[in-house]
Scaffold this active site. Sequence first.
Site, mmCIF file in Angstrom:
data_model
loop_
_atom_site.group_PDB
_atom_site.id
_atom_site.type_symbol
_atom_site.label_atom_id
_atom_site.label_comp_id
_atom_site.label_asym_id
_atom_site.label_seq_id
_atom_site.Cartn_x
_atom_site.Cartn_y
_atom_site.Cartn_z
ATOM 1 N N MET A 239 0.802 -1.218 0.000
ATOM 2 C CA MET A 239 0.000 0.000 0.000
ATOM 3 C C MET A 239 0.836 1.269 0.000
ATOM 4 O O MET A 239 0.291 2.372 -0.099
ATOM 5 C CB MET A 239 -0.961 -0.007 1.193
ATOM 6 C CG MET A 239 -2.035 -1.069 1.088
ATOM 7 S SD MET A 239 -3.073 -0.870 -0.394
ATOM 8 C CE MET A 239 -4.035 -2.381 -0.339
ATOM 9 N N LYS B 152 -3.912 8.828 11.616
ATOM 10 C CA LYS B 152 -5.147 8.309 12.211
ATOM 11 C C LYS B 152 -6.179 9.418 12.414
ATOM 12 O O LYS B 152 -7.387 9.191 12.233
ATOM 13 C CB LYS B 152 -4.836 7.603 13.531
ATOM 14 C CG LYS B 152 -4.006 6.340 13.378
ATOM 15 C CD LYS B 152 -4.687 5.334 12.458
ATOM 16 C CE LYS B 152 -3.891 4.052 12.311
ATOM 17 N NZ LYS B 152 -4.533 3.095 11.386
ATOM 18 N N ALA C 20 -1.056 11.563 13.323
ATOM 19 C CA ALA C 20 -1.567 12.469 12.286
ATOM 20 C C ALA C 20 -2.361 11.706 11.236
ATOM 21 O O ALA C 20 -3.438 12.149 10.808
ATOM 22 C CB ALA C 20 -0.400 13.215 11.636
ATOM 23 N N GLY D 205 -6.970 -0.467 20.507
ATOM 24 C CA GLY D 205 -5.723 -0.177 21.193
ATOM 25 C C GLY D 205 -4.539 -0.702 20.412
ATOM 26 O O GLY D 205 -4.618 -0.954 19.206
ATOM 27 N N ARG E 79 -2.112 -2.891 18.545
ATOM 28 C CA ARG E 79 -2.398 -4.120 17.795
ATOM 29 C C ARG E 79 -1.653 -5.301 18.397
ATOM 30 O O ARG E 79 -0.500 -5.211 18.800
ATOM 31 C CB ARG E 79 -1.982 -3.956 16.327
ATOM 32 C CG ARG E 79 -2.655 -2.804 15.604
ATOM 33 C CD ARG E 79 -4.154 -3.003 15.489
ATOM 34 N NE ARG E 79 -4.748 -1.954 14.678
ATOM 35 C CZ ARG E 79 -4.933 -2.033 13.373
ATOM 36 N NH1 ARG E 79 -4.571 -3.117 12.722
ATOM 37 N NH2 ARG E 79 -5.481 -1.038 12.706
ATOM 38 N N TYR F 93 2.202 8.907 12.987
ATOM 39 C CA TYR F 93 1.182 7.861 13.083
ATOM 40 C C TYR F 93 -0.142 8.458 13.547
ATOM 41 O O TYR F 93 -1.207 8.193 12.975
ATOM 42 C CB TYR F 93 1.648 6.771 14.046
ATOM 43 C CG TYR F 93 0.717 5.589 14.138
ATOM 44 C CD1 TYR F 93 0.830 4.533 13.240
ATOM 45 C CD2 TYR F 93 -0.271 5.529 15.119
ATOM 46 C CE1 TYR F 93 -0.025 3.439 13.310
ATOM 47 C CE2 TYR F 93 -1.126 4.442 15.199
ATOM 48 C CZ TYR F 93 -0.997 3.407 14.300
ATOM 49 O OH TYR F 93 -1.848 2.322 14.375
ATOM 50 N N ARG G 114 0.147 -7.815 17.467
ATOM 51 C CA ARG G 114 0.969 -8.431 16.441
ATOM 52 C C ARG G 114 2.419 -8.071 16.694
ATOM 53 O O ARG G 114 2.735 -7.058 17.318
ATOM 54 C CB ARG G 114 0.532 -8.002 15.042
ATOM 55 C CG ARG G 114 0.587 -6.526 14.790
ATOM 56 C CD ARG G 114 -0.066 -6.143 13.474
ATOM 57 N NE ARG G 114 0.663 -6.651 12.328
ATOM 58 C CZ ARG G 114 0.282 -6.454 11.073
ATOM 59 N NH1 ARG G 114 -0.833 -5.798 10.817
ATOM 60 N NH2 ARG G 114 0.990 -6.917 10.067
ATOM 61 N N ALA G 115 3.336 -8.890 16.186
ATOM 62 C CA ALA G 115 4.741 -8.735 16.508
ATOM 63 C C ALA G 115 5.296 -7.387 16.054
ATOM 64 O O ALA G 115 6.064 -6.745 16.766
ATOM 65 C CB ALA G 115 5.554 -9.878 15.874
#
EC number: 1.1.1.-
Length: 287
Positions: free
Chosen positions: A88, A182, A180, A211, A213, A178, A215-216
């Site tokens: 993306m 969102k 900004a 909250g 995520r 980040y 994920r690693a």
Amino acid sequence: MKVLLLTGLGALFFAYYWDDNFDPASLQGARVLLTGASAGVGEELAYHYARLGSHLVLTAHTEALLQKVVGNCRKLGAPKVFYIAADMASPEAPESVVQFALDKLGGLDYLVLNHIGGVPAGTRARTPQATRWLMQVNFLSYVQLTSRALPSLTDSKGSLVVVSSLLGRVPTSFSTPYSAAKFALDSFFGSLRRELDVQDVNVAITMCVLGLRDRASAAEAVRGVTRVKAAPGPKAALAVIRGGATRAAGVFYPWRFHLLCLLRRWLPRPRAWFIRQDLNVTAAAAA
């Protein structure tokens, strides 16, 4: 009086989150394009949709991980499941992903936007180059995917489900680009919802405030910086699916995030003491 007030607020939130008229059968045969489907909440979303009998097109950056998720979805009973690997960060990727989904499924009932591009937390993450890249992945690609899919969603009276973050409602330290991106998502889709209402276009938009995520990559990006724990992927994914299926305007997981968003209106500039409770300020400033 305080006890009565707190009890009343608790009852309202309980009613808001549980009396949602969710009908799992409504998702059987639904045509779903899901981004960020290779790990974390996105992977769990794919598995939930598969169990519910939805037809799926999954996309993410890493093809090998996508192939694993596709195989698991087939085992869980998904009638149709296809995948397309896409980055993306490329401006050409969103349109090709939506066209692929339209070709494979013949239309869309749900566009679930879940992919994220993360950068390490800290002061060095807010360089112009990092910000430009993050805005493409976390904001502009969402706009492109939506614009391309909207005609099909209009025809099907479908739903846009946008998985965002608490940082799109409540700014915090050391996450400038980040946050900004969102906040941009929240404003864009909030305005789009009003435009669709004015034009009598029956496409629902569900904004999901989650909250950290589970994920690693997300954990690695904030390692040593934040003390906040990640939200469990399966439970967060189910909250997203329930919200999208019932055409809710918003989903907050965990539910206390709704309270935090409301409190921000009363305390728009929290004291530094509150910020330090969730942040390792020294580590963030050095990053």
